[in-house]
Write a protein that holds these residues in place. Structure first.
Motif, mmCIF file in Angstrom:
data_model
loop_
_atom_site.group_PDB
_atom_site.id
_atom_site.type_symbol
_atom_site.label_atom_id
_atom_site.label_comp_id
_atom_site.label_asym_id
_atom_site.label_seq_id
_atom_site.Cartn_x
_atom_site.Cartn_y
_atom_site.Cartn_z
ATOM 1 N N MET A 1 19.078 37.934 17.529
ATOM 2 C CA MET A 1 18.941 37.550 16.149
ATOM 3 C C MET A 1 19.664 36.225 15.889
ATOM 4 O O MET A 1 19.170 35.411 15.128
ATOM 5 N N VAL A 2 20.800 36.044 16.524
ATOM 6 C CA VAL A 2 21.561 34.813 16.322
ATOM 7 C C VAL A 2 20.779 33.623 16.864
ATOM 8 O O VAL A 2 20.723 32.571 16.237
ATOM 9 N N LEU B 1 17.553 33.309 17.131
ATOM 10 C CA LEU B 1 16.390 33.036 16.286
ATOM 11 C C LEU B 1 16.754 32.159 15.096
ATOM 12 O O LEU B 1 15.932 31.373 14.626
ATOM 13 N N ARG B 2 17.957 32.283 14.624
ATOM 14 C CA ARG B 2 18.408 31.483 13.478
ATOM 15 C C ARG B 2 18.954 30.116 13.899
ATOM 16 O O ARG B 2 19.307 29.300 13.059
ATOM 17 N N ARG C 1 21.729 29.502 15.567
ATOM 18 C CA ARG C 1 23.194 29.435 15.631
ATOM 19 C C ARG C 1 23.677 29.969 16.968
ATOM 20 O O ARG C 1 22.994 30.754 17.620
#
Length: 73
Positions: free
Chosen positions: A1-2, A4-5, A7
C-alpha cells in the motif's frame, strides 16, 4: 500500500505502534479464547461449563480417547 502511494516505508516503527501491537494481540487472543460471541468457533473443541465473569465463558477441552489438547495436561 505504501508503494502504491509513492512513499517509502519508515525505517523504524513509531513508538505508538510498538505499544499498541502487544495490546491489540492480547485483546484479539482474549476475544478468541473467552468471549461468548466466538464460542461457535470453539464449539468443536470445547464443552461449555458455565459463565466466568461478566463477559467470559468457562469451557473445558473435549476429551477423546488417545488425543490430548495443546496446553492441557
Amino acid at each position: 500500500m505504501v508503494r502504491l502511494r509513492g512513499r517509502s516505508s519508515p525505517d523504524r516503527p513509531a513508538p505508538a505502534d510498538i505499544v499498541l501491537t502487544p495490546v491489540a494481540a492480547f485483546r484479539l487472543s482474549r476475544l478468541l479464547s473467552k468471549a461468548s460471541v466466538t464460542s461457535p468457533l470453539r464449539a468443536p473443541f470445547t464443552r461449555y461449563v458455565g459463565s466466568q465473569g461478566p463477559a467470559g465463558l468457562h469451557e473445558v477441552a473435549r476429551e477423546e480417547a488417545g488425543k490430548e489438547t495443546v496446553g492441557e495436561s
